[in-house]
Design an enzyme around this catalytic site. Structure first.
Site, PDB file in Angstrom:
ATOM      1  N   HIS A 107       0.835  -1.202   0.000  1.00 37.37           N
ATOM      2  CA  HIS A 107       0.000   0.000   0.000  1.00 37.37           C
ATOM      3  C   HIS A 107       0.865   1.246   0.000  1.00 37.37           C
ATOM      4  O   HIS A 107       0.602   2.211  -0.723  1.00 37.37           O
ATOM      5  CB  HIS A 107      -0.942   0.012   1.204  1.00 37.37           C
ATOM      6  N   ASP A 141       8.988   6.558   9.017  1.00 37.92           N
ATOM      7  CA  ASP A 141       8.586   6.122  10.346  1.00 37.92           C
ATOM      8  C   ASP A 141       7.491   7.067  10.827  1.00 37.92           C
ATOM      9  O   ASP A 141       7.527   8.259  10.524  1.00 37.92           O
ATOM     10  CB  ASP A 141       9.779   6.131  11.311  1.00 37.92           C
ATOM     11  N   ARG A 176       1.305  10.606   6.307  1.00 32.24           N
ATOM     12  CA  ARG A 176       2.220   9.896   5.403  1.00 32.24           C
ATOM     13  C   ARG A 176       2.176  10.506   4.000  1.00 32.24           C
ATOM     14  O   ARG A 176       3.200  10.741   3.370  1.00 32.24           O
ATOM     15  CB  ARG A 176       1.825   8.415   5.330  1.00 32.24           C
TER      16      ARG A 176
HETATM   17  P1  IMP Z   1       4.921   2.807  10.855  1.00 28.27           P
HETATM   18  O1  IMP Z   1       6.164   3.564  11.207  1.00 28.27           O
HETATM   19  O2  IMP Z   1       4.294   3.269   9.577  1.00 28.27           O
HETATM   20  O3  IMP Z   1       5.125   1.321  10.907  1.00 28.27           O
HETATM   21  O4  IMP Z   1       3.848   3.164  12.005  1.00 28.27           O
HETATM   22  C1  IMP Z   1       4.072   2.835  13.378  1.00 28.27           C
HETATM   23  C2  IMP Z   1       2.747   2.678  14.109  1.00 28.27           C
HETATM   24  O5  IMP Z   1       2.043   3.927  14.133  1.00 28.27           O
HETATM   25  C3  IMP Z   1       1.776   1.696  13.454  1.00 28.27           C
HETATM   26  O6  IMP Z   1       2.010   0.382  13.884  1.00 28.27           O
HETATM   27  C4  IMP Z   1       0.420   2.214  13.924  1.00 28.27           C
HETATM   28  O7  IMP Z   1       0.140   1.769  15.227  1.00 28.27           O
HETATM   29  C5  IMP Z   1       0.650   3.720  13.981  1.00 28.27           C
HETATM   30  N1  IMP Z   1       0.227   4.340  12.696  1.00 28.27           N
HETATM   31  C6  IMP Z   1       1.034   4.741  11.680  1.00 28.27           C
HETATM   32  N2  IMP Z   1       0.322   5.284  10.686  1.00 28.27           N
HETATM   33  C7  IMP Z   1      -0.971   5.202  11.070  1.00 28.27           C
HETATM   34  C8  IMP Z   1      -2.196   5.593  10.452  1.00 28.27           C
HETATM   35  O8  IMP Z   1      -2.242   6.106   9.323  1.00 28.27           O
HETATM   36  N3  IMP Z   1      -3.316   5.352  11.151  1.00 28.27           N
HETATM   37  C9  IMP Z   1      -3.325   4.781  12.389  1.00 28.27           C
HETATM   38  N4  IMP Z   1      -2.211   4.387  13.007  1.00 28.27           N
HETATM   39  C10 IMP Z   1      -1.042   4.603  12.354  1.00 28.27           C
END
Ligand code: IMP
Length: 191
Positions: A12, A69, A178
């Site tokens: 995604h 991140d 993001r």
């Molecule tokens: P990562 O760095 O993208 O892996 O995000 C780390 C953690 O932040 C994820 O495991 C989610 O718990 C939370 N997170 C990141 N992006 C989102 C989002 O768009 N919606 C909800 N939780 C998010």
């Protein structure tokens, strides 16, 4: 064509970024370059974790690359869960456990301000660049909606009356933390 590695295997995320990159750039995933190990993420800030992942790939594969991140930062919790968002309730916990812990920590709190923050770290010809995307909102007192992942059901972005889990992925992915970080990175690369 300029090849650049996105340090992820999340299809995604790959699709989201491919969509906004110009045609002169070929995006490769970790799988595409034969990187099957888990990337180190041992730092205690979002910025440092993104950089750590990008540096790992750059040093091991000598290819231009970027990594991202993300964390949920809650004002009344002094920025927690932040870099620990994925494992807020413990190492083996899932999103439901994390949400329940968050709701408990915030029980009775009236200040429910929070934001999602993504940092994308890019390494190009050995030079490092950081791009930040941030979306502010509020933590709801209970879950609303079933779409999305992570904390989506309890996050109400400012200016909307639907949680991230209620608004549909098309809209969420357009306005998200993001997306904002990746748009900044893409604008830079497209130049
Ligand atoms: P990562 O760095 O993208 O892996 O995000 C780390 C953690 O932040 C994820 O495991 C989610 O718990 C939370 N997170 C990141 N992006 C989102 C989002 O768009 N919606 C909800 N939780 C998010």
């Amino acid at each position: 064509m300029h090849k650049i590695v996105f340090a992820t295997n999340n299809v995604h995320k790959m699709a989201e970024v491919s969509d906004i990159l110009c045609s002169g750039i070929k995006l490769l995933s970790l799988k595409d370059i034969g990187c099957f190990e888990e990337l180190p993420e041992t730092q205690n800030t979002i910025d440092a974790n993104a950089l750590q992942k990008a540096r790992y790939v750059y040093e091991k594969f000598s290819m231009d690359c970027f990594a991202d991140d993300t964390g949920l930062e809650v004002e009344i919790l002094k920025g927690a869960p932040g870099v620990y968002s994925a494992r807020y309730a413990g190492e083996d916990c899932n999103s439901e456990n994390n949400i329940q812990k968050l709701l408990l920590e915030m029980d009775g709190e009236t200040n429910r301000n929070a934001c999602f923050r993504t940092v994308a770290a890019l390494i190009l010809d050995g030079k490092e660049y950081l791009f930040e995307g941030k979306i502010s909102g509020r933590i709801l007192t209970e879950k609303h909606g079933t779409d999305g992942f992570g904390y989506d059901p309890v996050f109400l972005p400012d200016g909307y009356d639907l949680s991230f889990a209620q608004m549909g992925m098309e809209l969420k992915n357009r306005i998200s933390h993001r997306a904002l970080a990746m748009k900044k990175l893409s604008t830079f690369l497209n130049k």
